[in-house]
Design a protein around this motif. Structure first.
Motif, PDB file in Angstrom:
ATOM      1  N   SER A  51       0.854  -1.212   0.056  1.00  0.00           N
ATOM      2  CA  SER A  51       0.165  -0.022  -0.089  1.00  0.00           C
ATOM      3  C   SER A  51       0.807   1.308  -0.110  1.00  0.00           C
ATOM      4  N   ASN A  52       2.186   0.787   0.244  1.00  0.00           N
ATOM      5  CA  ASN A  52       3.017   2.263   0.260  1.00  0.00           C
ATOM      6  C   ASN A  52       4.367   1.806   0.152  1.00  0.00           C
ATOM      7  N   VAL A  53       5.243   2.553  -0.524  1.00  0.00           N
ATOM      8  CA  VAL A  53       6.607   2.299  -0.903  1.00  0.00           C
ATOM      9  C   VAL A  53       7.330   3.851  -0.761  1.00  0.00           C
ATOM     10  N   LYS A  54       8.660   3.486  -0.169  1.00  0.00           N
ATOM     11  CA  LYS A  54       9.809   4.528  -0.241  1.00  0.00           C
ATOM     12  C   LYS A  54      10.885   4.050  -0.682  1.00  0.00           C
ATOM     13  N   ILE A  55      11.821   4.655  -1.622  1.00  0.00           N
ATOM     14  CA  ILE A  55      12.824   4.298  -1.937  1.00  0.00           C
ATOM     15  C   ILE A  55      14.113   5.084  -1.663  1.00  0.00           C
ATOM     16  N   LYS A  56      15.211   4.655  -1.273  1.00  0.00           N
ATOM     17  CA  LYS A  56      16.354   5.334  -1.015  1.00  0.00           C
ATOM     18  C   LYS A  56      17.668   4.991  -1.747  1.00  0.00           C
ATOM     19  N   GLY A  57      18.227   5.594  -2.238  1.00  0.00           N
ATOM     20  CA  GLY A  57      19.557   5.508  -3.105  1.00  0.00           C
ATOM     21  C   GLY A  57      20.622   5.765  -2.032  1.00  0.00           C
ATOM     22  N   SER A  58      21.811   5.117  -2.356  1.00  0.00           N
ATOM     23  CA  SER A  58      22.988   5.326  -1.328  1.00  0.00           C
ATOM     24  C   SER A  58      23.311   6.667  -1.313  1.00  0.00           C
ATOM     25  N   ASN A  59      23.144   7.243  -1.922  1.00  0.00           N
ATOM     26  CA  ASN A  59      23.280   8.931  -1.840  1.00  0.00           C
ATOM     27  C   ASN A  59      21.850   9.906  -1.630  1.00  0.00           C
ATOM     28  N   THR A  60      20.840   9.162  -1.052  1.00  0.00           N
ATOM     29  CA  THR A  60      19.868  10.015  -1.028  1.00  0.00           C
ATOM     30  C   THR A  60      18.993   9.642   0.511  1.00  0.00           C
ATOM     31  N   THR A  61      18.140  10.616   0.682  1.00  0.00           N
ATOM     32  CA  THR A  61      17.341  10.167   1.858  1.00  0.00           C
ATOM     33  C   THR A  61      15.924   9.340   1.288  1.00  0.00           C
ATOM     34  N   TRP A  62      14.839   8.882   1.997  1.00  0.00           N
ATOM     35  CA  TRP A  62      13.883   8.377   1.790  1.00  0.00           C
ATOM     36  C   TRP A  62      13.224   8.963   0.899  1.00  0.00           C
ATOM     37  N   ILE A  63      12.590   8.590  -0.367  1.00  0.00           N
ATOM     38  CA  ILE A  63      11.873   9.208  -1.245  1.00  0.00           C
ATOM     39  C   ILE A  63      10.539   8.456  -1.341  1.00  0.00           C
ATOM     40  N   GLN A  64       9.362   9.055  -1.297  1.00  0.00           N
ATOM     41  CA  GLN A  64       8.189   8.438  -1.492  1.00  0.00           C
ATOM     42  C   GLN A  64       8.078   8.112  -2.936  1.00  0.00           C
ATOM     43  N   MET A  65       7.533   7.039  -3.297  1.00  0.00           N
ATOM     44  CA  MET A  65       7.199   6.605  -4.570  1.00  0.00           C
ATOM     45  C   MET A  65       5.766   6.706  -4.879  1.00  0.00           C
ATOM     46  N   SER A  66       5.288   6.943  -6.169  1.00  0.00           N
ATOM     47  CA  SER A  66       3.787   6.799  -6.363  1.00  0.00           C
ATOM     48  C   SER A  66       3.309   5.747  -6.817  1.00  0.00           C
ATOM     49  N   ARG A  67       2.051   5.126  -6.769  1.00  0.00           N
ATOM     50  CA  ARG A  67       1.685   3.959  -7.301  1.00  0.00           C
ATOM     51  C   ARG A  67       1.071   4.185  -8.857  1.00  0.00           C
ATOM     52  N   LYS A  68       1.909   3.536  -9.756  1.00  0.00           N
ATOM     53  CA  LYS A  68       1.228   3.770 -11.140  1.00  0.00           C
ATOM     54  C   LYS A  68       0.210   2.871 -11.303  1.00  0.00           C
ATOM     55  N   TRP A  69       0.133   1.580 -11.210  1.00  0.00           N
ATOM     56  CA  TRP A  69      -0.957   0.762 -11.086  1.00  0.00           C
ATOM     57  C   TRP A  69      -0.663  -0.609 -10.627  1.00  0.00           C
ATOM     58  N   GLY A  70      -1.733  -1.355  -9.933  1.00  0.00           N
ATOM     59  CA  GLY A  70      -1.347  -2.614  -9.201  1.00  0.00           C
ATOM     60  C   GLY A  70      -0.251  -2.438  -8.237  1.00  0.00           C
ATOM     61  N   GLN A  71       0.824  -3.527  -8.407  1.00  0.00           N
ATOM     62  CA  GLN A  71       2.047  -3.109  -7.498  1.00  0.00           C
ATOM     63  C   GLN A  71       3.189  -2.427  -8.185  1.00  0.00           C
ATOM     64  N   ASN A  72       3.040  -1.600  -9.167  1.00  0.00           N
ATOM     65  CA  ASN A  72       4.028  -1.035 -10.109  1.00  0.00           C
ATOM     66  C   ASN A  72       4.034   0.156  -9.271  1.00  0.00           C
ATOM     67  N   TRP A  73       5.367   0.708  -8.912  1.00  0.00           N
ATOM     68  CA  TRP A  73       5.624   2.007  -8.152  1.00  0.00           C
ATOM     69  C   TRP A  73       6.624   2.735  -9.035  1.00  0.00           C
ATOM     70  N   GLN A  74       6.496   4.123  -9.071  1.00  0.00           N
ATOM     71  CA  GLN A  74       7.566   4.932  -9.713  1.00  0.00           C
ATOM     72  C   GLN A  74       8.035   6.181  -8.922  1.00  0.00           C
ATOM     73  N   THR A  75       9.039   6.481  -9.619  1.00  0.00           N
ATOM     74  CA  THR A  75       9.742   7.770  -9.060  1.00  0.00           C
ATOM     75  C   THR A  75      10.397   8.562 -10.080  1.00  0.00           C
ATOM     76  N   GLY A  76      10.428  10.038 -10.074  1.00  0.00           N
ATOM     77  CA  GLY A  76      11.293  10.592 -11.125  1.00  0.00           C
ATOM     78  C   GLY A  76      12.658  10.986 -10.673  1.00  0.00           C
ATOM     79  N   THR A  77      13.077  10.528  -9.478  1.00  0.00           N
ATOM     80  CA  THR A  77      14.266  10.755  -8.996  1.00  0.00           C
ATOM     81  C   THR A  77      15.346  10.014  -9.761  1.00  0.00           C
ATOM     82  N   PRO A  78      16.588  10.783 -10.206  1.00  0.00           N
ATOM     83  CA  PRO A  78      17.487  10.049 -10.756  1.00  0.00           C
ATOM     84  C   PRO A  78      18.274   9.174  -9.802  1.00  0.00           C
TER      85      PRO A  78
END
Length: 118
Positions: A51-78
């Motif tokens: 129901s919720n996903v955050k992603i963290k790169g080794s050089n970033t803090t936690w970034i909220q991802m948005s649900r695209k559809w189903g269990q597919n999540w996206q971010t525009g952060t490089p």
């Protein structure tokens, strides 16, 4: 709706569907957009859905991802060139942190597996 009407008339309502996975052999080179990351979570234990996903790169803090559809999540952060960690929460409220799921040299179109599960 277009796919549903291939299986049954639109007025049919709920219909049982059986399916099976078919093996797929990757051919050619998989490329992606370094400014757009799309992640699919599968084989989710416990409640079975995220129901919720955050992603963290080794050089970033936690970034909220948005649900695209189903269990597919996206971010525009490089995030290319960084190892990737995830915080995923299931619909029953259980949150797990998956550290360094993808290594710094991850590639678009590849599968990576966490060492823990719900």
């Amino acid at each position: 709706m277009p796919m549903f009407t291939k299986l049954a008339p639109a007025k049919a309502g709920i219909i049982p569907v059986k399916y099976r996975r078919a093996p797929c052999i990757k051919q050619g080179e998989m490329t992606g957009n370094p400014n757009f990351l799309f992640v699919l979570f599968y084989n989710v234990g416990g409640a079975g859905d995220i129901s919720n996903v955050k992603i963290k790169g080794s050089n970033t803090t936690w970034i909220q991802m948005s649900r695209k559809w189903g269990q597919n999540w996206q971010t525009g952060t490089p995030l290319v060139g960084q190892s990737l960690s995830f915080q995923a929460t299931t619909s029953d409220g259980k949150m797990l942190e998956f550290d360094n799921v993808a290594p710094p040299n991850w590639q678009f179109g590849q599968n990576y597996q966490a060492k823990i599960n719900f």
